[in-house]
Structures are given as C-alpha cells and as structure tokens.
Design a protein around this motif. Structure first.
Motif, PDB file in Angstrom:
ATOM      1  N   GLU A  28       0.750  -0.801   0.175  1.00  0.00           N
ATOM      2  CA  GLU A  28      -0.262   0.108  -0.232  1.00  0.00           C
ATOM      3  C   GLU A  28       1.084   1.148   0.001  1.00  0.00           C
ATOM      4  O   GLU A  28       1.592   1.572   1.172  1.00  0.00           O
ATOM      5  CB  GLU A  28      -1.260  -0.193   0.775  1.00  0.00           C
ATOM      6  CG  GLU A  28      -1.887  -0.633   1.137  1.00  0.00           C
ATOM      7  CD  GLU A  28      -2.819  -0.215   1.851  1.00  0.00           C
ATOM      8  OE1 GLU A  28      -4.224   0.161   1.751  1.00  0.00           O
ATOM      9  OE2 GLU A  28      -3.684  -1.018   3.568  1.00  0.00           O
ATOM     10  N   ASP A  53      -6.655  -1.713  -5.521  1.00  0.00           N
ATOM     11  CA  ASP A  53      -7.585  -0.540  -5.030  1.00  0.00           C
ATOM     12  C   ASP A  53      -7.289   1.061  -5.114  1.00  0.00           C
ATOM     13  O   ASP A  53      -6.558   0.433  -3.890  1.00  0.00           O
ATOM     14  CB  ASP A  53      -8.523  -1.845  -3.581  1.00  0.00           C
ATOM     15  CG  ASP A  53      -9.240  -0.976  -3.435  1.00  0.00           C
ATOM     16  OD1 ASP A  53      -9.241   0.545  -2.795  1.00  0.00           O
ATOM     17  OD2 ASP A  53      -9.698  -1.819  -2.421  1.00  0.00           O
ATOM     18  N   HIS A  55      -8.586   4.498  -2.080  1.00  0.00           N
ATOM     19  CA  HIS A  55      -9.520   4.585  -1.485  1.00  0.00           C
ATOM     20  C   HIS A  55      -8.938   5.231  -0.732  1.00  0.00           C
ATOM     21  O   HIS A  55      -7.598   5.082  -0.673  1.00  0.00           O
ATOM     22  CB  HIS A  55      -9.669   2.704  -0.390  1.00  0.00           C
ATOM     23  CG  HIS A  55      -8.465   2.353  -0.163  1.00  0.00           C
ATOM     24  ND1 HIS A  55      -7.623   1.951  -0.253  1.00  0.00           N
ATOM     25  CD2 HIS A  55      -7.683   2.089   1.428  1.00  0.00           C
ATOM     26  CE1 HIS A  55      -6.440   1.109   0.021  1.00  0.00           C
ATOM     27  NE2 HIS A  55      -6.982   1.540   0.825  1.00  0.00           N
ATOM     28  N   HIS A  57      -8.624   6.619   4.117  1.00  0.00           N
ATOM     29  CA  HIS A  57      -8.960   5.852   5.879  1.00  0.00           C
ATOM     30  C   HIS A  57      -9.089   7.583   5.800  1.00  0.00           C
ATOM     31  O   HIS A  57      -8.784   8.777   6.010  1.00  0.00           O
ATOM     32  CB  HIS A  57      -7.745   5.251   5.808  1.00  0.00           C
ATOM     33  CG  HIS A  57      -7.397   4.280   5.666  1.00  0.00           C
ATOM     34  ND1 HIS A  57      -8.378   3.030   5.690  1.00  0.00           N
ATOM     35  CD2 HIS A  57      -6.579   3.211   5.081  1.00  0.00           C
ATOM     36  CE1 HIS A  57      -7.998   1.719   5.227  1.00  0.00           C
ATOM     37  NE2 HIS A  57      -7.349   2.202   4.271  1.00  0.00           N
ATOM     38  N   PHE A  66     -12.870   2.847   5.667  1.00  0.00           N
ATOM     39  CA  PHE A  66     -12.490   2.961   4.319  1.00  0.00           C
ATOM     40  C   PHE A  66     -13.426   3.165   3.758  1.00  0.00           C
ATOM     41  O   PHE A  66     -14.571   2.801   3.769  1.00  0.00           O
ATOM     42  CB  PHE A  66     -11.439   1.592   4.050  1.00  0.00           C
ATOM     43  CG  PHE A  66     -12.282   1.045   3.619  1.00  0.00           C
ATOM     44  CD1 PHE A  66     -12.054   0.438   2.082  1.00  0.00           C
ATOM     45  CD2 PHE A  66     -12.427  -0.769   4.341  1.00  0.00           C
ATOM     46  CE1 PHE A  66     -12.866  -0.326   1.121  1.00  0.00           C
ATOM     47  CE2 PHE A  66     -13.016  -1.223   3.497  1.00  0.00           C
ATOM     48  CZ  PHE A  66     -13.236  -1.528   2.490  1.00  0.00           C
ATOM     49  N   ARG A  68     -14.019   3.380  -0.922  1.00  0.00           N
ATOM     50  CA  ARG A  68     -13.198   3.022  -2.461  1.00  0.00           C
ATOM     51  C   ARG A  68     -13.619   3.950  -3.257  1.00  0.00           C
ATOM     52  O   ARG A  68     -14.607   4.293  -3.421  1.00  0.00           O
ATOM     53  CB  ARG A  68     -13.847   1.721  -2.534  1.00  0.00           C
ATOM     54  CG  ARG A  68     -13.088   0.950  -3.596  1.00  0.00           C
ATOM     55  CD  ARG A  68     -13.825  -0.122  -4.035  1.00  0.00           C
ATOM     56  NE  ARG A  68     -12.531  -1.334  -3.168  1.00  0.00           N
ATOM     57  CZ  ARG A  68     -13.256  -2.092  -2.181  1.00  0.00           C
ATOM     58  NH1 ARG A  68     -14.631  -3.256  -2.656  1.00  0.00           N
ATOM     59  NH2 ARG A  68     -12.354  -3.065  -1.552  1.00  0.00           N
ATOM     60  N   TYR A  69     -12.359   3.957  -3.860  1.00  0.00           N
ATOM     61  CA  TYR A  69     -13.371   5.638  -5.015  1.00  0.00           C
ATOM     62  C   TYR A  69     -13.222   4.962  -6.027  1.00  0.00           C
ATOM     63  O   TYR A  69     -13.660   4.849  -7.262  1.00  0.00           O
ATOM     64  CB  TYR A  69     -11.543   6.196  -4.829  1.00  0.00           C
ATOM     65  CG  TYR A  69     -11.904   6.928  -4.069  1.00  0.00           C
ATOM     66  CD1 TYR A  69     -12.926   7.823  -3.113  1.00  0.00           C
ATOM     67  CD2 TYR A  69      -9.724   7.074  -2.907  1.00  0.00           C
ATOM     68  CE1 TYR A  69     -12.846   9.216  -1.700  1.00  0.00           C
ATOM     69  CE2 TYR A  69      -9.776   8.044  -2.080  1.00  0.00           C
ATOM     70  CZ  TYR A  69     -11.057   8.336  -1.344  1.00  0.00           C
ATOM     71  OH  TYR A  69     -11.089   9.394   0.016  1.00  0.00           O
ATOM     72  N   LYS A  70     -12.428   3.316  -6.153  1.00  0.00           N
ATOM     73  CA  LYS A  70     -11.963   2.763  -7.545  1.00  0.00           C
ATOM     74  C   LYS A  70     -11.484   1.289  -7.427  1.00  0.00           C
ATOM     75  O   LYS A  70     -10.624   1.377  -6.591  1.00  0.00           O
ATOM     76  CB  LYS A  70     -11.142   3.365  -8.468  1.00  0.00           C
ATOM     77  CG  LYS A  70     -11.411   2.351  -9.856  1.00  0.00           C
ATOM     78  CD  LYS A  70     -10.566   3.352 -11.406  1.00  0.00           C
ATOM     79  CE  LYS A  70     -10.208   2.068 -12.149  1.00  0.00           C
ATOM     80  NZ  LYS A  70      -9.941   3.272 -13.497  1.00  0.00           N
ATOM     81  N   GLU A  71     -12.396  -0.315  -7.545  1.00  0.00           N
ATOM     82  CA  GLU A  71     -11.466  -1.329  -7.552  1.00  0.00           C
ATOM     83  C   GLU A  71     -11.171  -1.555  -9.233  1.00  0.00           C
ATOM     84  O   GLU A  71     -12.584  -1.766  -9.945  1.00  0.00           O
ATOM     85  CB  GLU A  71     -12.384  -2.009  -6.369  1.00  0.00           C
ATOM     86  CG  GLU A  71     -11.508  -3.223  -6.843  1.00  0.00           C
ATOM     87  CD  GLU A  71     -12.577  -4.213  -6.270  1.00  0.00           C
ATOM     88  OE1 GLU A  71     -12.514  -4.987  -5.334  1.00  0.00           O
ATOM     89  OE2 GLU A  71     -14.594  -3.959  -6.007  1.00  0.00           O
ATOM     90  N   HIS A  90      -5.152   8.536   2.115  1.00  0.00           N
ATOM     91  CA  HIS A  90      -5.590   8.422   0.041  1.00  0.00           C
ATOM     92  C   HIS A  90      -4.657   7.386  -0.656  1.00  0.00           C
ATOM     93  O   HIS A  90      -3.972   7.822  -0.367  1.00  0.00           O
ATOM     94  CB  HIS A  90      -6.435   9.415  -0.251  1.00  0.00           C
ATOM     95  CG  HIS A  90      -7.156  10.003   0.390  1.00  0.00           C
ATOM     96  ND1 HIS A  90      -8.387  10.334   0.627  1.00  0.00           N
ATOM     97  CD2 HIS A  90      -6.852  11.220   1.807  1.00  0.00           C
ATOM     98  CE1 HIS A  90      -8.896  10.963   1.920  1.00  0.00           C
ATOM     99  NE2 HIS A  90      -8.121  11.795   2.389  1.00  0.00           N
ATOM    100  N   TRP A  92      -3.497   4.260  -2.893  1.00  0.00           N
ATOM    101  CA  TRP A  92      -3.296   2.703  -3.444  1.00  0.00           C
ATOM    102  C   TRP A  92      -2.781   1.268  -2.637  1.00  0.00           C
ATOM    103  O   TRP A  92      -2.029   1.258  -1.910  1.00  0.00           O
ATOM    104  CB  TRP A  92      -2.866   3.039  -4.484  1.00  0.00           C
ATOM    105  CG  TRP A  92      -2.996   3.506  -5.113  1.00  0.00           C
ATOM    106  CD1 TRP A  92      -3.809   4.068  -6.982  1.00  0.00           C
ATOM    107  CD2 TRP A  92      -2.486   5.081  -5.886  1.00  0.00           C
ATOM    108  NE1 TRP A  92      -3.479   4.984  -6.770  1.00  0.00           N
ATOM    109  CE2 TRP A  92      -3.115   5.944  -6.436  1.00  0.00           C
ATOM    110  CE3 TRP A  92      -1.579   6.082  -3.880  1.00  0.00           C
ATOM    111  CZ2 TRP A  92      -2.753   7.178  -6.462  1.00  0.00           C
ATOM    112  CZ3 TRP A  92      -1.302   7.392  -4.720  1.00  0.00           C
ATOM    113  CH2 TRP A  92      -1.987   7.926  -5.443  1.00  0.00           C
ATOM    114  N   TYR A  93      -4.023  -0.052  -3.143  1.00  0.00           N
ATOM    115  CA  TYR A  93      -3.662  -1.319  -2.398  1.00  0.00           C
ATOM    116  C   TYR A  93      -3.134  -1.705  -3.314  1.00  0.00           C
ATOM    117  O   TYR A  93      -3.707  -1.893  -4.730  1.00  0.00           O
ATOM    118  CB  TYR A  93      -3.977  -1.625  -1.956  1.00  0.00           C
ATOM    119  CG  TYR A  93      -4.015  -3.276  -1.386  1.00  0.00           C
ATOM    120  CD1 TYR A  93      -3.286  -4.412  -0.021  1.00  0.00           C
ATOM    121  CD2 TYR A  93      -5.036  -4.337  -2.650  1.00  0.00           C
ATOM    122  CE1 TYR A  93      -3.452  -5.250  -0.463  1.00  0.00           C
ATOM    123  CE2 TYR A  93      -4.511  -6.192  -2.758  1.00  0.00           C
ATOM    124  CZ  TYR A  93      -3.859  -5.848  -1.465  1.00  0.00           C
ATOM    125  OH  TYR A  93      -3.947  -7.303  -1.253  1.00  0.00           O
TER     126      TYR A  93
END
Length: 121
Positions: A28, A53, A55, A57, A66, A68-71, A90, A92-93
């Motif tokens: 992340e 992902d 997102h 926090h 959390f 999620r903005y986009k997966e 804010h 990325w994973y």
C-alpha cells in the motif's frame, strides 16, 4: 467550492515512487491529504497486470473505516485526480498475483503533505 477552485500559498509538490512487488505479494502507498486538497496521479506497471484498489481512510471513524474510490481487478496503469473528501490517508493497494516480480511507478502532483509507503506484505 474546492472542487472548482483552490487558491494555494504553497507550490504543489511532485513525488515519484518506484515500488518493486515480488510475486504473489502486496503493498500500500498512501498520500496524506487534508479535506478539500487535490492530487493528480499516474501509475504504471512495467509488465503484466495487477489488482489495484484506490481508497481512503479517515482515522476519526476508527481503523476499519475506508472509502473505496475505484477497484480494478486487472490493470497495468491508471491516471486520475482526487479532491480529498476528508482529512486522512488516500491511496493505493496493489496485489501482484503474477509468478514474476513487477515494478510500479507512481507519480503524484498536488497538495498532499507526504507519501506513506507501507512496504511489502
């Protein structure tokens, strides 16, 4: 309205982060943004696809909260922007589900305080 106009005293910062993810590993990388601050990003993987992902926090709601903005189940890159809906992390994973190492290059320009690299896990 910060979604339309943001007058800033400081200049935007640009960070370029290179992340090497071993096979079947994850990581992340987050930006710390204050509410209403903006960041523009671009990321690309050197080979193959990864799971990503995007997102955010908000610590005031506890460690499990959390947004999620986009997966994206499979992807080799992405571009976009974010106006932070709240103060917090804010980012990325990424999951490298491949049997080979991948390198992701992330470029971010904006009004973030810092980049947080959580390392490989």
């Amino acid at each position: 309205n910060p979604a339309v106009f943001q007058d800033q005293e400081e200049v935007p910062r640009t960070d370029v982060v290179t992340i090497v993810i071993p096979p079947e590993s994850e990581t992340e990388v987050k930006l710390y943004l204050h509410e209403g601050k903006m960041a523009v990003y671009s990321w690309a993987v050197d080979q193959g696809d990864v799971y990503v992902d995007f997102h955010g926090h908000d610590a005031s709601f506890g460690p499990d909260f959390f947004v999620r903005y986009k997966e994206q189940q499979e992807g080799a890159g992405g571009n976009g922007s974010l106006i932070a809906p709240f103060r917090g992390e804010h980012g990325w994973y990424w999951l490298n589900y491949n049997e080979y190492e991948v390198t992701i290059t992330l470029t971010v320009t904006g009004y973030h305080d810092r980049v947080i690299d959580y390392g490989i896990f």
